[in-house]
Design a protein around this motif. Sequence first.
Motif, PDB file in Angstrom:
ATOM      1  N   GLU A  94      15.124   0.812 -12.034  1.00  0.00           N
ATOM      2  CA  GLU A  94      13.736   1.002 -11.604  1.00  0.00           C
ATOM      3  C   GLU A  94      13.675   1.363 -10.123  1.00  0.00           C
ATOM      4  O   GLU A  94      12.800   2.115  -9.706  1.00  0.00           O
ATOM      5  CB  GLU A  94      12.908  -0.248 -11.889  1.00  0.00           C
ATOM      6  N   TYR A  95      14.592   0.842  -9.320  1.00  0.00           N
ATOM      7  CA  TYR A  95      14.623   1.195  -7.901  1.00  0.00           C
ATOM      8  C   TYR A  95      14.989   2.672  -7.726  1.00  0.00           C
ATOM      9  O   TYR A  95      14.463   3.353  -6.846  1.00  0.00           O
ATOM     10  CB  TYR A  95      15.607   0.311  -7.143  1.00  0.00           C
ATOM     11  N   LEU A  96      15.889   3.152  -8.555  1.00  0.00           N
ATOM     12  CA  LEU A  96      16.264   4.572  -8.487  1.00  0.00           C
ATOM     13  C   LEU A  96      15.096   5.468  -8.881  1.00  0.00           C
ATOM     14  O   LEU A  96      14.878   6.520  -8.277  1.00  0.00           O
ATOM     15  CB  LEU A  96      17.482   4.845  -9.369  1.00  0.00           C
ATOM     16  N   THR A  97      14.361   5.047  -9.906  1.00  0.00           N
ATOM     17  CA  THR A  97      13.202   5.862 -10.301  1.00  0.00           C
ATOM     18  C   THR A  97      12.138   5.837  -9.205  1.00  0.00           C
ATOM     19  O   THR A  97      11.439   6.832  -9.015  1.00  0.00           O
ATOM     20  CB  THR A  97      12.613   5.406 -11.647  1.00  0.00           C
ATOM     21  N   ALA A  98      12.029   4.741  -8.471  1.00  0.00           N
ATOM     22  CA  ALA A  98      11.092   4.688  -7.346  1.00  0.00           C
ATOM     23  C   ALA A  98      11.483   5.700  -6.273  1.00  0.00           C
ATOM     24  O   ALA A  98      10.616   6.335  -5.661  1.00  0.00           O
ATOM     25  CB  ALA A  98      11.037   3.279  -6.763  1.00  0.00           C
ATOM     26  N   VAL A  99      12.782   5.886  -6.051  1.00  0.00           N
ATOM     27  CA  VAL A  99      13.256   6.878  -5.073  1.00  0.00           C
ATOM     28  C   VAL A  99      12.892   8.289  -5.558  1.00  0.00           C
ATOM     29  O   VAL A  99      12.459   9.132  -4.769  1.00  0.00           O
ATOM     30  CB  VAL A  99      14.779   6.741  -4.841  1.00  0.00           C
ATOM     31  N   VAL A 100      13.044   8.543  -6.850  1.00  0.00           N
ATOM     32  CA  VAL A 100      12.691   9.857  -7.408  1.00  0.00           C
ATOM     33  C   VAL A 100      11.195  10.111  -7.237  1.00  0.00           C
ATOM     34  O   VAL A 100      10.777  11.203  -6.830  1.00  0.00           O
ATOM     35  CB  VAL A 100      13.115   9.962  -8.894  1.00  0.00           C
ATOM     36  N   VAL A 101      10.373   9.101  -7.533  1.00  0.00           N
ATOM     37  CA  VAL A 101       8.921   9.242  -7.365  1.00  0.00           C
ATOM     38  C   VAL A 101       8.590   9.515  -5.897  1.00  0.00           C
ATOM     39  O   VAL A 101       7.778  10.396  -5.588  1.00  0.00           O
ATOM     40  CB  VAL A 101       8.179   7.989  -7.889  1.00  0.00           C
TER      41      VAL A 101
END
Length: 185
Positions: A94-101
């Motif tokens: 989820e932290y990685l997806t936050a970086v993508v967002v």
Amino acid sequence: MGKETSEDGLKMPEKEVQSRDKVIVRTSIMGIAANLLLSGFKAVIGLLANSIAIVLDAVNNLSDALSSVITIIGTKLANRKPDKKHPLGYARIEYLTAVVVAAIVLYAGITSLVESIKKIIHPEAADYSTAGLIIIGAAIAVTLDAVNNLSDALSSVITIIGAKLGNKKPDKKHPLGYGRIEYLS
């Protein structure tokens, strides 16, 4: 009932984790639908009015929809059970997806800046109809419904203010008109 680790490392009952994930997915799907509708309305009005501010506001809603899709994917991947390769699980994805967002938001912001500068250098007259501004006002009302989208609502308010100020007729002090104000919004 088994225990599962949340993304912050705390143990949570599996039922709570599943409930949390369902809420995230349901909320994201509603956000995707709302943002796609808003994006479509704003794009049509922006193109008809020849307004870069309204078109870029539509792009903002489109990037919000994409962010919601990424959130759903991240939630689904983070919910996978630990395995031999990942004995602590997948919750940190989820932290990685936050970086993508964040990267998507940054890209949308830079694109908006570049396009606005281009329009300041090479202005085009915009034509705002009352109906178009009413539709944008309705979009603000829908956007205000979600606390997470407060910044989007403020962005749309600034767009309308810029549109109205930019639509003023030329006068002695501003013989070329006020059209460039829109690009600053």
